[in-house]
Structure formats: C-alpha cells, structure tokens
Scaffold this motif. Structure first.
Motif, PDB file in Angstrom:
ATOM      1  N   GLU A  35       6.962-133.760   4.438  1.00 15.36           N
ATOM      2  CA  GLU A  35       7.978-133.398   3.449  1.00 15.36           C
ATOM      3  C   GLU A  35       7.504-133.705   2.047  1.00 15.36           C
ATOM      4  N   GLY A  36       6.967-134.884   1.843  1.00 12.13           N
ATOM      5  CA  GLY A  36       6.456-135.253   0.530  1.00 12.13           C
ATOM      6  C   GLY A  36       7.550-135.798  -0.367  1.00 12.13           C
ATOM      7  N   GLY A  37       7.177-136.712  -1.249  1.00 12.15           N
ATOM      8  CA  GLY A  37       8.144-137.282  -2.168  1.00 12.15           C
ATOM      9  C   GLY A  37       7.513-137.735  -3.462  1.00 12.15           C
ATOM     10  N   ALA A  38       6.343-137.182  -3.772  1.00  7.44           N
ATOM     11  CA  ALA A  38       5.647-137.571  -4.996  1.00  7.44           C
ATOM     12  C   ALA A  38       6.168-136.748  -6.179  1.00  7.44           C
ATOM     13  N   LEU A  39       6.196-137.375  -7.340  1.00  5.16           N
ATOM     14  CA  LEU A  39       6.583-136.677  -8.564  1.00  5.16           C
ATOM     15  C   LEU A  39       5.333-136.188  -9.283  1.00  5.16           C
ATOM     16  N   ILE A  40       5.308-134.899  -9.583  1.00  6.23           N
ATOM     17  CA  ILE A  40       4.144-134.364 -10.276  1.00  6.23           C
ATOM     18  C   ILE A  40       3.963-135.048 -11.627  1.00  6.23           C
ATOM     19  N   PRO A  45      -3.192-136.634 -15.582  1.00  6.31           N
ATOM     20  CA  PRO A  45      -3.121-135.412 -16.398  1.00  6.31           C
ATOM     21  C   PRO A  45      -3.913-134.250 -15.804  1.00  6.31           C
ATOM     22  N   VAL A  46      -5.065-134.554 -15.218  1.00  4.86           N
ATOM     23  CA  VAL A  46      -5.872-133.482 -14.617  1.00  4.86           C
ATOM     24  C   VAL A  46      -5.137-132.849 -13.449  1.00  4.86           C
ATOM     25  N   ASN A  47      -4.563-133.689 -12.575  1.00  8.96           N
ATOM     26  CA  ASN A  47      -3.848-133.150 -11.426  1.00  8.96           C
ATOM     27  C   ASN A  47      -2.557-132.446 -11.837  1.00  8.96           C
ATOM     28  N   GLN A  48      -1.895-132.936 -12.888  1.00 10.08           N
ATOM     29  CA  GLN A  48      -0.724-132.231 -13.388  1.00 10.08           C
ATOM     30  C   GLN A  48      -1.101-130.831 -13.850  1.00 10.08           C
ATOM     31  N   ALA A  49      -2.235-130.726 -14.524  1.00  7.44           N
ATOM     32  CA  ALA A  49      -2.681-129.415 -15.008  1.00  7.44           C
ATOM     33  C   ALA A  49      -3.085-128.504 -13.853  1.00  7.44           C
ATOM     34  N   ASP A  50      -3.732-129.084 -12.834  1.00 10.15           N
ATOM     35  CA  ASP A  50      -4.234-128.281 -11.724  1.00 10.15           C
ATOM     36  C   ASP A  50      -3.135-127.882 -10.751  1.00 10.15           C
ATOM     37  N   TYR A  51      -2.175-128.778 -10.505  1.00  7.59           N
ATOM     38  CA  TYR A  51      -1.219-128.579  -9.423  1.00  7.59           C
ATOM     39  C   TYR A  51       0.240-128.490  -9.869  1.00  7.59           C
ATOM     40  N   GLY A  52       0.523-128.772 -11.138  1.00 11.53           N
ATOM     41  CA  GLY A  52       1.901-128.771 -11.591  1.00 11.53           C
ATOM     42  C   GLY A  52       2.538-127.400 -11.716  1.00 11.53           C
ATOM     43  N   PRO A  53       1.840-126.430 -12.309  1.00 14.23           N
ATOM     44  CA  PRO A  53       2.470-125.123 -12.488  1.00 14.23           C
ATOM     45  C   PRO A  53       2.720-124.411 -11.159  1.00 14.23           C
ATOM     46  N   ASP A  54       3.752-123.564 -11.141  1.00 16.00           N
ATOM     47  CA  ASP A  54       3.964-122.710  -9.974  1.00 16.00           C
ATOM     48  C   ASP A  54       2.714-121.866  -9.734  1.00 16.00           C
ATOM     49  N   PHE A  55       2.431-121.612  -8.440  1.00 14.45           N
ATOM     50  CA  PHE A  55       1.217-120.878  -8.073  1.00 14.45           C
ATOM     51  C   PHE A  55       1.644-119.610  -7.341  1.00 14.45           C
ATOM     52  N   ALA A  56       1.765-118.524  -8.098  1.00 20.72           N
ATOM     53  CA  ALA A  56       2.330-117.282  -7.574  1.00 20.72           C
ATOM     54  C   ALA A  56       1.520-116.626  -6.444  1.00 20.72           C
ATOM     55  N   PRO A  57       0.189-116.796  -6.382  1.00 16.33           N
ATOM     56  CA  PRO A  57      -0.532-116.118  -5.304  1.00 16.33           C
ATOM     57  C   PRO A  57      -0.141-116.555  -3.894  1.00 16.33           C
ATOM     58  N   VAL A  58       0.451-117.737  -3.746  1.00 14.74           N
ATOM     59  CA  VAL A  58       0.868-118.223  -2.424  1.00 14.74           C
ATOM     60  C   VAL A  58       2.384-118.160  -2.322  1.00 14.74           C
ATOM     61  N   PHE A  76      11.693-118.186   0.065  1.00 10.16           N
ATOM     62  CA  PHE A  76      10.350-117.789  -0.308  1.00 10.16           C
ATOM     63  C   PHE A  76      10.257-117.535  -1.815  1.00 10.16           C
ATOM     64  N   GLY A  77       9.188-118.038  -2.366  1.00  9.18           N
ATOM     65  CA  GLY A  77       8.884-117.853  -3.778  1.00  9.18           C
ATOM     66  C   GLY A  77       7.484-118.360  -4.022  1.00  9.18           C
ATOM     67  N   ALA A  78       7.132-118.526  -5.283  1.00  8.43           N
ATOM     68  CA  ALA A  78       5.809-119.055  -5.614  1.00  8.43           C
ATOM     69  C   ALA A  78       5.676-120.486  -5.097  1.00  8.43           C
ATOM     70  N   LEU A  79       4.454-120.888  -4.765  1.00  6.23           N
ATOM     71  CA  LEU A  79       4.175-122.269  -4.378  1.00  6.23           C
ATOM     72  C   LEU A  79       4.588-123.177  -5.532  1.00  6.23           C
ATOM     73  N   ARG A  80       5.433-124.186  -5.232  1.00 12.06           N
ATOM     74  CA  ARG A  80       6.057-124.925  -6.314  1.00 12.06           C
ATOM     75  C   ARG A  80       6.507-126.293  -5.833  1.00 12.06           C
ATOM     76  N   SER A  81       6.811-127.169  -6.766  1.00 10.49           N
ATOM     77  CA  SER A  81       7.448-128.429  -6.438  1.00 10.49           C
ATOM     78  C   SER A  81       8.959-128.213  -6.362  1.00 10.49           C
ATOM     79  N   ASP A  82       9.649-129.151  -5.743  1.00 12.87           N
ATOM     80  CA  ASP A  82      11.106-129.087  -5.614  1.00 12.87           C
ATOM     81  C   ASP A  82      11.700-130.143  -6.541  1.00 12.87           C
ATOM     82  N   SER A  83      12.268-129.697  -7.660  1.00 14.81           N
ATOM     83  CA  SER A  83      12.839-130.608  -8.658  1.00 14.81           C
ATOM     84  C   SER A  83      11.819-131.657  -9.103  1.00 14.81           C
TER      85      SER A  83
END
Length: 199
Positions: A35-40, A45-58, A76-83
């Motif tokens: 499930e995950g419970g980490a806050l982006i 900062p590097v991981n926020q830049a790499d993984y924070g934005p929604d990723f529409a291809p998935v 279904f939508g772009a690969l994203r974090s939940d809140s």
C-alpha cells in the motif's frame, strides 16, 4: 528511501519481454508494504524531481481495503501519489515503462495488516474474492479503451502478519497455493509472480 525497488529494470527485461502491442497489465497486491505510506515531500530533492510528478505514460488504479472504514479507491489515471502519499509503484511503473517500451497499466489492491494464512485464503474470508473481482473489473475497464489487454504479472509484498512460528513455517506452501489459485481465478495459467521481502 531507495526507489529502485527489486532491481525491476534488470529482472523484468528478460522475464517480461514484450510479445505484442497489447497494453500490459501488472498487479500489485499484499499488505501495507504494498500500500505504501511515504510522503513524496519527505523524499530527497532528486527523488522528488524524478518521482513526484504524475507519470502519464503508465495507467494506474488502486484499491485499499480499509475495514471497518470505507475503502480508499482511485480510478485509472496517470501514475501518481495519493494525497502526497505513495508506495513503490511510483518507481515500478517507470521501470516497467522503460524496460518494456510503454503500454503499461498497474492495478494495486491491498489490505494493511492482512495475513496470508487466513485473510488471503479464498475459502475463509471475502478479501480474496474482493481481490479477484476487483482485478477482473479493472481489466474489463481497460478492455473498453484498448484493443488488447494482456495480464502479464503480479508483484506480491506481504508477510509480516505471518511471522509467528506456525504461519511462518507454512508460508511457502500457502504462498504457492495462493499463486496457483490466482492463476486459475484470473484465467491466466502462465501468470508470472515476483514476491518481495524486507530483509
């Protein structure tokens, strides 16, 4: 936090090499580790830049069983974090997209604190039936917008709730039986499984 989960890019290039232009569907299932419970916002900062934005291809959907409270569901939508919260799907999806050349969908279904020996046993509770029903419903949804939908593999990350002596001794047998039953109930006899471990 290490976002390069399970060496996905290396493991999957050979295991899940694409065979068609079908959208390739992967399941994530298990307990809170999935499930995950980490806050982006707490990432580097590097991981926020790499993984924070929604990723529409998935394409990504999630369903968290939350008894006795209402379930948490994301269509279904772009690969994203939940809140702002996320699990390892935010790296897994990108790794799959790179390794397999696009056309990826992820269906995530979890229940925090759930055990394999009872909660995920198809004969003892409703969780397993809810899981199978959800996956089939999500696949049917994808079929409405894609000419071909191919269920390729399942990532399973669970086990802490089976760490007592007797459940732990039976875990391998229970897990193999669980995988066999999933293949039957999803009508996918060659479905691949990857099981994660904490240490």
């Amino acid at each position: 936090m290490n976002y390069r989960i399970l060496g996905v890019a290396v493991a999957l290039v050979s295991l899940f090499s694409p065979e068609s232009k079908a959208i390739q569907v992967f399941i994530m299932a298990g307990q809170s580790n999935t499930e995950g419970g980490a806050l982006i916002d707490n990432a580097t900062p590097v991981n926020q830049a790499d993984y924070g934005p929604d990723f529409a291809p998935v394409t990504y959907s999630y369903h968290y069983e939350n008894n006795p409270n209402p379930d948490v569901v994301g269509a279904f939508g772009a690969l994203r974090s939940d809140s702002g919260y996320h699990g390892w799907e935010i790296s897994l999806g990108r790794e799959l997209d790179t390794a397999l050349g696009g056309g990826i969908a992820i269906i995530k279904f979890t229940q925090g604190g759930s055990n394999l020996h009872t909660d995920w046993n198809e004969t003892l509770t409703n969780l397993y039936d809810d899981f199978i029903t959800h996956v089939n419903t999500q696949v049917a949804t994808l079929q409405l917008s894609h000419a071909s939908v191919e269920l390729r593999g399942m990532f399973w990350h669970q086990g802490e709730s089976d760490s007592d002596e007797l459940p732990a001794l039976a875990y391998e047998s229970n897990l193999l039986s669980f995988f066999d039953q999933v293949r039957v109930d999803l009508s996918t006899p060659d479905l691949n499984f990857i099981a994660g471990k904490l240490n």
